[in-house]
Design an enzyme around this catalytic site. Sequence first.
Site, mmCIF file in Angstrom:
data_model
loop_
_atom_site.group_PDB
_atom_site.id
_atom_site.type_symbol
_atom_site.label_atom_id
_atom_site.label_comp_id
_atom_site.label_asym_id
_atom_site.label_seq_id
_atom_site.Cartn_x
_atom_site.Cartn_y
_atom_site.Cartn_z
ATOM 1 C CG HIS A 65 -1.800 1.196 1.285
ATOM 2 N ND1 HIS A 65 -3.018 1.253 0.666
ATOM 3 C CD2 HIS A 65 -1.618 2.410 1.873
ATOM 4 C CE1 HIS A 65 -3.564 2.445 0.869
ATOM 5 N NE2 HIS A 65 -2.740 3.156 1.599
ATOM 6 C CD GLU A 66 1.826 3.540 3.693
ATOM 7 O OE1 GLU A 66 2.036 4.592 3.062
ATOM 8 O OE2 GLU A 66 0.849 3.399 4.433
ATOM 9 C CG HIS A 69 0.104 6.214 -0.770
ATOM 10 N ND1 HIS A 69 -0.979 6.783 -1.396
ATOM 11 C CD2 HIS A 69 -0.403 5.526 0.288
ATOM 12 C CE1 HIS A 69 -2.096 6.464 -0.757
ATOM 13 N NE2 HIS A 69 -1.770 5.692 0.267
#
Length: 443
Positions: free
Chosen positions: A100-101, A104
């Site tokens: 997920h990170e 980003h």
Amino acid sequence: MALLDGTGSFLHPHRQQSRTILTRKTRTITRILVARLNPTEDRRDSQRRQLIINSSSSRHGRIGKKLLAIPPAFSALGGLEGPESVLQAVGVLTVIILVHEAGHFLAARLQNIHVSQFSIGFGPKLATFQRKEVEYSVRAIPLGGYVGFPDDNPDSEFSPEDPDLLKNRPILDRVLVMSAGVFANIVFAYTLLFTQTLTVGLLQQKILPGVVVPEVYASSAAARAGVRPADVILALDGQEVRSDERSVMQIVDVIKQRPGKKIQMLLQRRGEAVTVDIFPDRSKDGYGRIGVQLSPNIQTFRVKARDLADATVQASREFWKLGSKVVEGLAQVVVNFAQTADKVSGPVAIVAVGAEVARSDVAGLFQFAALLNLNLAVVNILPLPALDGGYLALIALEALRGGKKLPDKIEQGIMSSGILLILALGIVLMVRDTLNLGFVQGL
């Protein structure tokens, strides 16, 4: 809920009573992960087990400050026995957070947007290194993470007017960065299912006639009547037990209404038919109880893809099924929050369920991880402060205002309050779920 930006939530509508066992090794991962996503089934399942056992920061300073807080919970927590399975579950969570990170992070870096921090975990730093302008770190508590931006850092080397600061980028650029984490989790979920179909195969199940008795309690009505573990209940008073997901409730309903009255039970024991007469005890609430655990008579098997085309079809079908259950579960929480609020769980619950899945069948971690990814994606896209969706909502409002942003103090207030609420929720959930662990209750 899962842990996403601002601590996303992990959706798993299935909290059973703390006295019940999380899941038995004979159950399929599909049942553990999918059936529990249906809030209606959750309430029924929770009631079923209980009845049967008794027979009755700044605007763009950080993205994805994740704390593990999960809106519907995983069922009752049996415990965290087995360090290997616990480490496997924590490992799955860590990878999902990393994905997920990374979404980003990559979305920002590929657009030459300045990034100052990439962290996996919270708390004290265990390891850190600096590469160019970014500090990478691994922290002591692997239940969250974040990507940091230097936008409002007074000590930043960049000018507040730098066009490569996230806050100074066009709306579309910021939307791509904010939504990239959710997109990464969705892609990763599908990739996991696709890989599983090609390697170990997807778990499938077939419901057979009758209901299995995994456990019989000593001195109970069932034990006195001669019911044994592993027996299969085929009929009650001559009425056949149905062969579907309602089979357990069918038996529960009959037993509840017959305290002290004889019930003729047809059993299958090692391939032979056995008939016993059982007289349910009367519980404190007046319902009948026989002192057993019941489980659907399920045959599990794996289906491995024949080729890439078949893998695509199987993975897509499973992806759609899991995704639909997640959305359905979240909708139930929103529409019927009063009755589903107790299904919200935190990181302890996720680890407990993951550990149980690993103990039952390590290959089941594929679907477990896919489910976590989808929960994380769905919850974090909600337009709530501190989640990805909250940032996207502010960007949408900016677009509606013709590119005019809300004052910094207002945006900071919204996001800060959201982060504080999520942190508070996470702490409450972790304490509650820890107290619900089997070994803790046994102290």
